[in-house]
Enzyme design. Structure first.
Site, short mmCIF file in Angstrom:
data_model
loop_
_atom_site.label_atom_id
_atom_site.label_comp_id
_atom_site.label_asym_id
_atom_site.label_seq_id
_atom_site.Cartn_x
_atom_site.Cartn_y
_atom_site.Cartn_z
N MET A 85 -4.31 -7.55 -6.59
CA MET A 85 -3.82 -8.72 -7.33
C MET A 85 -4.93 -9.60 -7.89
O MET A 85 -4.80 -10.82 -7.93
CB MET A 85 -2.87 -9.54 -6.43
CG MET A 85 -1.67 -8.77 -5.92
SD MET A 85 -0.76 -7.92 -7.24
CE MET A 85 0.10 -9.32 -7.94
N ARG A 86 -6.03 -8.98 -8.31
CA ARG A 86 -7.10 -9.75 -8.95
C ARG A 86 -7.49 -9.08 -10.25
O ARG A 86 -7.53 -7.85 -10.32
CB ARG A 86 -8.35 -9.77 -8.06
CG ARG A 86 -8.20 -10.50 -6.75
CD ARG A 86 -9.46 -10.34 -5.92
NE ARG A 86 -10.63 -10.98 -6.53
CZ ARG A 86 -10.96 -12.25 -6.36
NH1 ARG A 86 -10.24 -13.03 -5.60
NH2 ARG A 86 -12.03 -12.76 -6.96
N HIS A 115 0.87 0.22 -13.51
CA HIS A 115 1.63 -0.97 -13.85
C HIS A 115 3.12 -0.61 -13.93
O HIS A 115 3.48 0.42 -14.52
CB HIS A 115 1.14 -1.52 -15.20
CG HIS A 115 1.86 -2.77 -15.58
ND1 HIS A 115 1.58 -3.98 -15.00
CD2 HIS A 115 2.89 -2.97 -16.44
CE1 HIS A 115 2.40 -4.90 -15.50
NE2 HIS A 115 3.20 -4.31 -16.37
N GLY A 152 0.79 -1.23 0.00
CA GLY A 152 0.00 0.00 0.00
C GLY A 152 0.82 1.27 0.00
O GLY A 152 0.35 2.31 0.48
N ASN A 176 1.63 3.00 -2.67
CA ASN A 176 0.92 3.93 -3.58
C ASN A 176 -0.29 4.54 -2.87
O ASN A 176 -0.53 5.74 -2.97
CB ASN A 176 0.47 3.21 -4.86
CG ASN A 176 1.57 3.14 -5.89
OD1 ASN A 176 1.85 4.12 -6.59
ND2 ASN A 176 2.24 2.00 -5.99
N ASN A 185 -5.50 1.81 -13.18
CA ASN A 185 -4.51 0.90 -12.62
C ASN A 185 -3.13 1.49 -12.86
O ASN A 185 -2.93 2.28 -13.79
CB ASN A 185 -4.62 -0.47 -13.32
CG ASN A 185 -3.65 -1.48 -12.76
OD1 ASN A 185 -3.46 -1.56 -11.54
ND2 ASN A 185 -3.02 -2.25 -13.63
#
Ligand code: GRF
Length: 207
Positions: free
Chosen positions: A93-94, A112, A15, A17, A110
């Site tokens: 992570m889903r 990445h 966490g 971010n 999101n």
């Protein structure tokens, strides 16, 4: 006057971010507020970080749901209850199912840790290193049905050093992630991003 947008953050792990986003909200660097944090892992440090800031933190246990669609219905219900305008995935992570994506289309972001479309998936940093790229970085994008395939909002680059280890490279990418994510979220909250096909056009002035 800008009306603050309600932001929810989905996170499975450390966490950092999330922390950067919450700190930026406190400093007035984002035209929104974090109203909810959800994790699929009970032990996620992200939940602890949210509670420290008095932000509602929910663990939604995948074991209690039949599959992805069921789980995502629970996510949708929790998000709608808080009138969420923007869903921010920060190390969640889903993969999201159509249930989530259709409900919040164009409202899910999101981050990445590679320069997409290179090295999507959960080993972006490792694969970039093994490939021998000289420059990598991070990408903030809207989420669609694919794996890290949605329209790109912001990218930032990181030079790969000859003596980098996976850890040192990951660390430098992380530190550019924070500023990229804060900027992308703030742009969204100010209605400054327009999506035209695959392209995100940033309008520096509102209206
Ligand atoms: C980040 O590197 C992000 O790019 C990836 O997951 C990581 C989350 O890190 N999607 P943290 O939990 O925010 O520290």
């Amino acid at each position: 006057m800008i009306c603050l947008k309600n932001i929810a953050v989905l996170a499975s792990g450390e966490g950092t971010n999330l922390q950067a986003i919450m700190d930026a909200v406190d400093k007035g660097e984002i035209a929104g507020k974090v109203v909810l944090v959800i994790s699929d892992r009970h032990e996620a440090k992200a939940l602890v970080r949210a509670r420290k800031k008095n932000i509602r933190a929910l663990f939604i246990d995948p074991a209690e749901y039949g599959g992805r669609a069921d789980y995502d219905s629970a996510l949708v219900a929790a998000l709608q209850k808080e009138n969420v305008d923007l869903v921010v995935m920060a190390g969640f992570m889903r993969m999201l199912s159509a249930t989530m994506i259709d409900t919040f289309r164009g409202k899910i972001m999101n981050i990445h840790p590679s320069l997409l479309p290179s090295f999507p998936g959960c080993e972006g940093v490792k694969q970039a290193m093994e490939h021998g790229v000289k420059v990598t970085g991070c990408t903030v994008h809207f989420v669609d049905e694919g794996l890290d395939t949605g329209p790109i909002i912001i990218q930032d680059s990181v030079v790969v050093l000859q003596d980098d280890t996976l850890e040192t490279l990951q660390q430098r990418i992380h530190s550019v992630e924070y500023r990229s994510y804060i900027r992308a979220i703030d742009l969204y909250c100010r209605d400054m991003i327009k999506v035209e096909g695959r392209r995100c056009i940033i309008h520096e002035k509102q209206g």
